[in-house]
Write a protein that holds these residues in place. Sequence first.
Motif, PDB file in Angstrom:
ATOM      1  N   TYR A  10       1.197  -1.385  -0.007  1.00 42.58           N
ATOM      2  CA  TYR A  10      -0.093  -0.184  -0.013  1.00 42.58           C
ATOM      3  C   TYR A  10       1.033   1.288   0.118  1.00 42.58           C
ATOM      4  O   TYR A  10       0.543   2.452  -0.191  1.00 42.58           O
ATOM      5  N   ARG A  19      -8.127   6.198  -0.249  1.00 39.80           N
ATOM      6  CA  ARG A  19      -9.363   5.696  -0.888  1.00 39.80           C
ATOM      7  C   ARG A  19      -9.519   5.029   0.863  1.00 39.80           C
ATOM      8  O   ARG A  19     -11.095   4.485   1.158  1.00 39.80           O
ATOM      9  N   ILE A  20      -8.333   4.321   1.875  1.00 46.51           N
ATOM     10  CA  ILE A  20      -9.072   3.977   3.241  1.00 46.51           C
ATOM     11  C   ILE A  20     -10.051   5.152   3.915  1.00 46.51           C
ATOM     12  O   ILE A  20     -10.700   4.664   4.559  1.00 46.51           O
ATOM     13  N   ALA A  22     -11.271   7.598   2.523  1.00 48.91           N
ATOM     14  CA  ALA A  22     -12.866   7.732   2.307  1.00 48.91           C
ATOM     15  C   ALA A  22     -13.833   5.958   2.587  1.00 48.91           C
ATOM     16  O   ALA A  22     -14.975   6.185   2.263  1.00 48.91           O
ATOM     17  N   SER A  23     -13.201   5.184   2.541  1.00 46.71           N
ATOM     18  CA  SER A  23     -14.043   3.373   3.699  1.00 46.71           C
ATOM     19  C   SER A  23     -14.348   4.069   4.647  1.00 46.71           C
ATOM     20  O   SER A  23     -14.903   3.119   4.920  1.00 46.71           O
ATOM     21  N   SER A  24     -13.485   5.186   5.511  1.00 46.17           N
ATOM     22  CA  SER A  24     -13.702   5.016   7.112  1.00 46.17           C
ATOM     23  C   SER A  24     -15.312   5.760   7.158  1.00 46.17           C
ATOM     24  O   SER A  24     -15.031   7.111   6.569  1.00 46.17           O
ATOM     25  N   PRO A  27     -12.802   9.197   9.075  1.00 50.43           N
ATOM     26  CA  PRO A  27     -11.366   9.180   8.450  1.00 50.43           C
ATOM     27  C   PRO A  27     -10.474   9.886  10.315  1.00 50.43           C
ATOM     28  O   PRO A  27      -9.198   9.677   9.852  1.00 50.43           O
TER      29      PRO A  27
END
Length: 81
Positions: A10, A19-20, A22-24, A27
Motif C-alpha cells: 500500500y 481510498r482508505i 474514503a471507506s472509513s 477518517p
Amino acid sequence: LSVVYFTPNYLCDPDAMARIAASSPAPERLRFIVVMRDPIMRAFSEWSMFALGWNWDGQKNFTLAVDRRRRSLQKCNRTLY
C-alpha cells in the motif's frame, strides 16, 4: 480500537490512503503506524519464500531479483526515489 495488518505494498500506491480514508466512517480518527523490518532481511525473506519456497518467482538469483523489484517500485511511485 482496531488493529489491522496490511501489506507494505500500500505504501507504493499514491492513492491508497485516500481510498482508505474514503471507506472509513470517521477518517479523522484513523492513525497509522508503519513498522519496518530490516530492509535487507525483509527482502531476502520475501524472495526466498517466493523463489525458493513456492516457486512463484523464477529468479533464483537474489541480487537480480532485488534489482528487478527496485525498478518495479521506481516505476510504481517516482516519489520514492
